[in-house]
Design a protein around this motif. Structure first.
Motif, PDB file in Angstrom:
ATOM      1  N   HIS A 746      -5.675  20.620  20.846  1.00  0.00           N
ATOM      2  CA  HIS A 746      -6.827  20.636  19.953  1.00  0.00           C
ATOM      3  C   HIS A 746      -6.669  21.628  18.813  1.00  0.00           C
ATOM      4  N   GLY A 747      -5.846  22.638  18.972  1.00  0.00           N
ATOM      5  CA  GLY A 747      -5.564  23.537  17.859  1.00  0.00           C
ATOM      6  C   GLY A 747      -6.748  24.321  17.353  1.00  0.00           C
ATOM      7  N   GLY A 748      -7.750  24.541  18.208  1.00  0.00           N
ATOM      8  CA  GLY A 748      -8.921  25.286  17.789  1.00  0.00           C
ATOM      9  C   GLY A 748      -9.894  24.466  16.969  1.00  0.00           C
ATOM     10  N   GLY A 749      -9.701  23.132  16.971  1.00  0.00           N
ATOM     11  CA  GLY A 749     -10.563  22.258  16.190  1.00  0.00           C
ATOM     12  C   GLY A 749      -9.759  21.335  15.287  1.00  0.00           C
ATOM     13  N   GLY A 750      -8.519  21.133  15.595  1.00  0.00           N
ATOM     14  CA  GLY A 750      -7.622  20.266  14.840  1.00  0.00           C
ATOM     15  C   GLY A 750      -6.257  20.919  14.761  1.00  0.00           C
ATOM     16  N   PRO A 751      -5.166  20.153  14.727  1.00  0.00           N
ATOM     17  CA  PRO A 751      -5.104  18.761  14.292  1.00  0.00           C
ATOM     18  C   PRO A 751      -5.511  17.751  15.363  1.00  0.00           C
ATOM     19  N   GLY A 752      -5.846  16.576  14.887  1.00  0.00           N
ATOM     20  CA  GLY A 752      -6.089  15.449  15.769  1.00  0.00           C
ATOM     21  C   GLY A 752      -5.304  14.259  15.271  1.00  0.00           C
ATOM     22  N   MET A 753      -5.243  13.249  16.100  1.00  0.00           N
ATOM     23  CA  MET A 753      -4.658  11.965  15.690  1.00  0.00           C
ATOM     24  C   MET A 753      -5.476  10.871  16.354  1.00  0.00           C
ATOM     25  N   GLY A 754      -5.891   9.883  15.565  1.00  0.00           N
ATOM     26  CA  GLY A 754      -6.731   8.815  16.092  1.00  0.00           C
ATOM     27  C   GLY A 754      -6.230   7.430  15.761  1.00  0.00           C
ATOM     28  N   PRO A 755      -4.969   7.087  16.118  1.00  0.00           N
ATOM     29  CA  PRO A 755      -4.465   5.740  15.805  1.00  0.00           C
ATOM     30  C   PRO A 755      -5.324   4.663  16.448  1.00  0.00           C
ATOM     31  N   ILE A 756      -5.249   3.464  15.895  1.00  0.00           N
ATOM     32  CA  ILE A 756      -6.032   2.362  16.437  1.00  0.00           C
ATOM     33  C   ILE A 756      -5.110   1.283  16.990  1.00  0.00           C
ATOM     34  N   GLY A 757      -5.570   0.656  18.075  1.00  0.00           N
ATOM     35  CA  GLY A 757      -4.934  -0.533  18.605  1.00  0.00           C
ATOM     36  C   GLY A 757      -5.837  -1.718  18.337  1.00  0.00           C
ATOM     37  N   VAL A 758      -5.243  -2.867  18.004  1.00  0.00           N
ATOM     38  CA  VAL A 758      -6.041  -4.042  17.679  1.00  0.00           C
ATOM     39  C   VAL A 758      -5.479  -5.277  18.370  1.00  0.00           C
ATOM     40  N   ALA A 759      -6.363  -6.239  18.611  1.00  0.00           N
ATOM     41  CA  ALA A 759      -5.948  -7.534  19.121  1.00  0.00           C
ATOM     42  C   ALA A 759      -5.184  -8.279  18.030  1.00  0.00           C
ATOM     43  N   ALA A 760      -4.470  -9.336  18.434  1.00  0.00           N
ATOM     44  CA  ALA A 760      -3.569 -10.032  17.515  1.00  0.00           C
ATOM     45  C   ALA A 760      -4.269 -10.528  16.262  1.00  0.00           C
ATOM     46  N   HIS A 761      -5.515 -11.003  16.397  1.00  0.00           N
ATOM     47  CA  HIS A 761      -6.183 -11.578  15.228  1.00  0.00           C
ATOM     48  C   HIS A 761      -6.576 -10.526  14.196  1.00  0.00           C
ATOM     49  N   LEU A 762      -6.536  -9.241  14.593  1.00  0.00           N
ATOM     50  CA  LEU A 762      -6.866  -8.165  13.656  1.00  0.00           C
ATOM     51  C   LEU A 762      -5.621  -7.484  13.084  1.00  0.00           C
ATOM     52  N   ALA A 763      -4.438  -7.776  13.635  1.00  0.00           N
ATOM     53  CA  ALA A 763      -3.213  -7.109  13.201  1.00  0.00           C
ATOM     54  C   ALA A 763      -2.943  -7.246  11.705  1.00  0.00           C
ATOM     55  N   PRO A 764      -3.241  -8.391  11.081  1.00  0.00           N
ATOM     56  CA  PRO A 764      -2.951  -8.502   9.634  1.00  0.00           C
ATOM     57  C   PRO A 764      -3.764  -7.562   8.762  1.00  0.00           C
ATOM     58  N   PHE A 765      -4.765  -6.897   9.321  1.00  0.00           N
ATOM     59  CA  PHE A 765      -5.679  -6.106   8.506  1.00  0.00           C
ATOM     60  C   PHE A 765      -5.494  -4.595   8.697  1.00  0.00           C
ATOM     61  N   LEU A 766      -4.418  -4.183   9.348  1.00  0.00           N
ATOM     62  CA  LEU A 766      -4.182  -2.750   9.576  1.00  0.00           C
ATOM     63  C   LEU A 766      -3.933  -2.024   8.260  1.00  0.00           C
ATOM     64  N   PRO A 767      -4.210  -0.705   8.201  1.00  0.00           N
ATOM     65  CA  PRO A 767      -4.159   0.037   6.930  1.00  0.00           C
ATOM     66  C   PRO A 767      -2.803  -0.022   6.242  1.00  0.00           C
ATOM     67  N   LYS A 768      -2.854  -0.113   4.915  1.00  0.00           N
ATOM     68  CA  LYS A 768      -1.645  -0.095   4.084  1.00  0.00           C
ATOM     69  C   LYS A 768      -1.508   1.276   3.415  1.00  0.00           C
ATOM     70  N   HIS A 769      -0.502   1.383   2.548  1.00  0.00           N
ATOM     71  CA  HIS A 769      -0.292   2.638   1.803  1.00  0.00           C
ATOM     72  C   HIS A 769       0.353   2.304   0.475  1.00  0.00           C
ATOM     73  N   PRO A 770      -0.001   3.009  -0.608  1.00  0.00           N
ATOM     74  CA  PRO A 770       0.511   2.647  -1.935  1.00  0.00           C
ATOM     75  C   PRO A 770       1.951   3.074  -2.208  1.00  0.00           C
ATOM     76  N   VAL A 771       2.487   4.001  -1.422  1.00  0.00           N
ATOM     77  CA  VAL A 771       3.817   4.530  -1.719  1.00  0.00           C
ATOM     78  C   VAL A 771       4.871   3.966  -0.771  1.00  0.00           C
ATOM     79  N   ILE A 772       4.575   3.947   0.514  1.00  0.00           N
ATOM     80  CA  ILE A 772       5.490   3.422   1.531  1.00  0.00           C
ATOM     81  C   ILE A 772       4.849   2.194   2.155  1.00  0.00           C
ATOM     82  N   LYS A 773       5.622   1.114   2.283  1.00  0.00           N
ATOM     83  CA  LYS A 773       5.059  -0.134   2.788  1.00  0.00           C
ATOM     84  C   LYS A 773       4.812  -0.041   4.287  1.00  0.00           C
TER      85      LYS A 773
END
Length: 991
Positions: A746-773
């Motif tokens: 917890h680092g005294g209140g952070g860092p944290g990491m909160g990745p998400i898992g999704v079902a197959a029908h939601l996989a196409p909508f996972l977050p993108k990024h403008p610099v690295i694909k």
């Protein structure tokens, strides 16, 4: 899954666009170890992670009336959601085997010298800070400082951070860190939007000269708030269109320094707030934004001694005017007093936060970056104002030398003033120069096909300058010496003319006292001694899972192959990271039963937000743009409704029954009522009340039948791993708190990491990024500044899973449930257990109901919490999810001895309350009302209390053997809010 002694062999190729699917082969195998009989002790890490040893487990099971863990779990977890087969994960290895394998993976990363900039820079982490903060469990295993009496050291370090930010930006107030620069800018936009009141303008202006990742994060946040973002050039924007705010970069992303004062003044005339994303180190030389009209200043403190880490974690900052103190997002450390009148620190103005205001909150921020903020503040303490200025001057000096050298070589360098970054015009030769740089293990920034950017930093030396100039030289040979140019620039050291800073900064004694390593080491140790961490005792916080963060898991964080990589280097330089990401994604997908994982969210709150955006994007792609209703049980985490509002949804509360479960009839009625507009249900499982609800599958089906999606809050996943999976239960998306279930501290209140898992029908909508694909083809925009956000701490969870294996993870879950039920059983004769499952059992946490004592003894939950400090424990979660209760989560890592010590403390406190109830003890002057007790109490000349000093500070023999002292008495919270001070107090305040 085939046997393998090296993890990289499990992933034959790297494909960032391929959704990670769980394997159908559930056979465990691994050539690392010879499978041993289950539950046998040896070199298995399992028995270093799990606290109760086999004989303890047998005793605890017998106490509960069970013959085996399997029997306990059969009675606790509904059979209909149980996994029928084990997880398909690599079998556990020993610590040395796992670290050797990870070292082999890390070695596939190429650590080039990076001159990319864009808000990320190489820096020098002073060894005294790396060893004694970053690598020190006394700092990284602390919890969020909600109990200030045992958090004074960390609070002081954070107050230093706030003071540093206030001084350098020229603003009036600053918070104690946010997640990264992009999200800080997005929070600033949101604050500016909310500050308008009724009939708000819905257009926000962003300079084209901002970092691309910042623009992307702001655009994502704006889209779901219904805000239009205009990207333009400040030199040509005429304010004819109404806007509520402007965002500027200072210096600009290409290094240019612009005079924005007139532009900001025009914005103010039109009612727009001015937000400036500023490089904090540059402000030691440049006129700070607060002196030329900024309303909010945001940025990153990474270059203050925090490693690059392929993007994080780093502490962002947020500073503003005091007029916005009740709108400022995140945590705010303030100065108050304790009940002896001594100066004491605490978190200020908490009633504006998400856990109180819910859907009316200023943001959903729950996790900050405290550990990294502490590092950055100590970097400023160590160097002081003069030291920081020397570093900045050296960087600027080398940049000037480089610019002059490039001009001598015939290149056009940007004419605008610069600090540490220059843009070089390279018509027709960009690809050749970049290729030459790569061949020499250097990374430069390709701004466009005609322009290259170069950013220098604290680590830059003369050798770097020579290497850079030789890359740009046509034949690789220089006709001049760097010394010749250097002497010219050192003679005049061109501080940026017209932008020079004249105001002083970091004048407080704390920044002018600890410049030797001896002094800094002692200062950090003094602060550490004021804070309770997992190195002292159990931190039994419900829903926070303060478990072991093993040293073997932490070691790789500071390996150069993970820590010294810029987040925007070419992907081929990070093969080791890509292997780690795909392996971790595959494991997490298997553990949760989902089809794909995104590692971008850098906090649980960000995971919630990302998951809801994915759901919104899914509905929009189907044409269901009217689906904006989010059902949320009344017992939900405060971040849930705050996240839903940020995602553009309307919250509809769902009732809970008398047993604390979701009221299925109420859910059915509301789902039916809103079926044409239902977007999602947010549900925590096991429930927020610490119970496996039997109706969870029915609940999911009701939502699906009405066209909605099910978002599962992963806060309580520690009760599921290896026993059941969110994807199998019926959830469509779930965030995973890696800083809880998967051992990132917890680092005294952070860092944290909160990745998400999704079902197959939601996989196409996972977050993108403008610099690295990254992400899905129809993915939501970026929600963090870097593609994998806090990438350098992901090895912690990788190592944890590799050390535990499938069977180890399952046993950890079983023992977490055992420990919670053991505490509940031991204490139920003294404190009512508020909620239980149908068989009278709890999940991995339990709620003790303390409300009766207010009536019988005038003792409230805070009195009991503060008295626990005298017994050497961090109080459990207080007054949540039910006011007047405490929620206890022991985790699997606490031994039976520690559990018994905690139970004995709670039983002893019950006896102290009984004395008040019987009239034997004064209601107003007793050990509970006066807790916690300090050394000042013990050594005071006068003692006017009707109990002994020994009873106050040494209530049990265990405490006599090992005493943790609170360094201040109970803090006056109201005083601190009435007299808000959020920077270092003057020395007179301590006299």
């Amino acid at each position: 899954m085939s046997d393998s002694s090296n993890y990289e062999q499990l992933i034959p190729s790297i494909d960032r666009n391929r959704p990670v699917k769980p394997s159908v082969d559930r056979v465990e195998s691994n050539s690392w170890v010879t499978p041993s009989a289950d539950w046998q002790l040896g070199d298995e890490f399992l028995w270093r992670h799990i606290g109760p040893q086999p004989e303890d487990i047998a005793q605890m099971l017998s106490f509960l009336g069970f013959s085996s863990l399997d029997e306990l779990i059969d009675r606790t977890v509904p059979s209909q959601i149980r996994q029928q087969e084990g997880l398909s994960l690599i079998k556990s290895g020993t610590e040395s085997q796992v670290l050797t394998s990870l070292r082999a993976i890390a070695s596939q990363n190429q650590v080039f010298r990076s001159f990319i900039g864009m808000g990320y820079y190489n820096c020098i982490t002073p060894g005294v800070i790396q060893r004694n903060i970053l690598e020190n469990p006394g700092w990284y295993t602390q919890y969020t400082p909600y109990q200030p009496e045992i958090s004074q050291g960390r609070l002081e370090a954070l107050l230093n951070f706030q003071t540093m930010v206030i001084d350098l930006t020229g603003m009036e107030i600053a918070n104690s860190s946010l997640l990264d620069e992009g999200t800080a800018a997005a929070e600033a936009m949101t604050m500016a939007y909310n500050a308008q009141g009724k009939n708000p303008v819905k257009t926000f202006w962003v300079s084209q000269d901002c970092h691309p990742q910042t623009i992307a994060v702001v655009e994502t946040r704006a889209k779901y708030l219904g805000v239009e973002v205009i990207i333009g050039d400040y030199k040509t924007w005429d304010f004819t269109q109404k806007i509520f705010g402007i965002l500027l970069q200072y210096p600009a992303t290409d290094g240019a320094i612009y005079d924005y004062q007139e532009f900001v003044a025009k914005g103010h005339e039109k009612g727009a707030l001015a937000i400036v994303a500023a490089d904090l180190l540059s402000l030691t030389l440049l006129k700070p934004p607060g002196e030329w009209g900024a309303d909010v200043v945001v940025g990153n403190t990474q270059r203050f001694g925090v490693p690059l880490g392929y993007g994080g974690p780093h502490a962002a900052y947020f500073a503003t005017k005091e007029a916005y103190k009740r709108q400022i997002p995140g945590r705010l450390v303030g100065v108050s007093k304790d009940n002896r009148g001594e100066v004491a620190l605490r978190l200020a103005l908490q009633t504006r936060e998400q856990h109180i205001r819910r859907d009316k909150a200023t943001s959903n921020i729950c996790t900050a970056q405290v550990l990294l903020a502490v590092m950055a503040s100590m970097y400023a303490v160590y160097h002081g104002s003069e030291g920081l200025k020397r570093i900045a001057l050296r960087i600027h000096g080398w940049t000037s030398v480089l610019a002059t050298g490039l001009e001598k070589l015939g290149y056009e360098v940007g004419k605008a003033p610069f600090f540490d970054t220059i843009k070089v015009k390279v018509p027709g030769t960009a690809s050749q120069i970049l290729a030459k740089a790569t061949a020499n293990s250097l990374n430069l920034r390709e701004i466009d096909s005609q322009t290259i950017g170069i950013s220098l930093d604290e680590t830059t030396t003369k050798i770097d300058i020579i290497d850079l100039l030789e890359i740009f030289a046509v034949d690789g040979n220089l006709t001049f010496s760097v010394e010749e140019i250097s002497q010219h620039h050192l003679a005049e050291l061109s501080i940026i003319k017209g932008f020079e800073r004249t105001s002083k900064y970091l004048t407080h004694p704390v920044f002018n006292t600890h410049h030797s390593e001896t002094e800094l080491l002692r200062y950090m140790q003094r602060l550490q001694n004021k804070d309770l961490s997992l190195t002292h005792s159990m931190i039994p916080l419900g829903s926070c899972t303060m478990k072991l963060n093993a040293t073997a898991e932490m070691i790789p964080v500071t390996w150069a192959e993970f820590g010294q990589i810029h987040p925007f280097v070419p992907i081929e330089q990070t093969k080791g990271y890509q292997i780690l990401f795909q392996q971790l994604e595959k494991w997490l997908a298997e553990i949760t039963g989902f089809a794909a994982i995104s590692l971008q969210p850098n906090a649980g709150s960000q995971g919630e937000y990302a998951g809801l955006l994915v759901i919104s994007q899914y509905h929009a792609q189907k044409g269901d743009i009217s689906r904006n209703i989010c059902l949320i049980p009344q017992s939900a985490h405060g971040t849930n409704p705050a996240s839903a509002v940020m995602a553009g949804m309307q919250v509809v509360a769902v009732a809970c029954d008398d047993e604390g479960n979701i009221d299925v009839a109420d859910l059915q009625a509301k789902a039916e009522k809103h079926k044409d507009n239902l977007a999602a249900l947010m549900v925590t499982y096991p429930s927020t009340h610490g119970v496996f609800e039997e109706s969870i599958q029915e609940i999911c089906q009701i939502v699906h039948d009405c066209g909605g999606q099910v978002y599962m809050d992963g806060a309580n996943l520690n009760a599921q791993v290896g026993l059941c999976r969110p994807g199998d239960i019926g959830a469509d998306v779930c965030h995973l708190n890696l800083h809880k279930t998967f051992c990132i501290p917890h680092g005294g209140g952070g860092p944290g990491m909160g990745p998400i898992g999704v079902a197959a029908h939601l996989a196409p909508f996972l977050p993108k990024h403008p610099v690295i694909k990254v992400g899905g083809e129809q993915g939501i925009g970026a929600i963090a500044s870097s593609p994998w956000s806090s990438a350098s701490i992901l090895p912690i969870s990788w190592v944890y899973i590799a050390l535990m294996g499938a069977s180890g993870l399952q046993k950890a879950t079983q023992v977490a449930i055992l420990n919670a039920n053991y505490i509940a059983k031991r204490l139920e004769a003294y404190y009512p257990i508020l909620y239980k499952g149908k068989n009278g059992l709890v999940a991995h946490e339990c709620i003790l109901d303390l409300r009766q004592f207010k009536k019988t003894a005038d003792i409230d939950v805070d009195d009991i919490a503060k008295r626990l400090i005298d017994y050497g424990f961090h109080p459990p979660t207080v007054s949540w999810p039910v006011a007047g209760t405490i929620m206890v989560e022991p985790t699997e890592s606490e031994s039976k001895e520690e559990l018994d010590r905690f139970c004995e403390a709670m039983i002893a406190i019950r006896a102290e309350i009984r004395g008040i109830e019987l009239g034997e003890v004064d209601k107003a002057n007793n050990v509970l009302k006066n807790a916690p007790h300090t050394i000042a109490d013990l050594t005071a000349i006068e003692w006017n209390r009707p109990y002994s000093r020994e009873k106050a500070v040494y209530p049990t023999d265990a405490v006599k053997k090992h005493k943790f002292w609170a360094t201040v008495n109970r803090i006056d919270q109201a005083y601190g809010d009435r007299n808000l001070v959020c920077s270092c107090p003057s020395m007179a305040a301590y006299s």
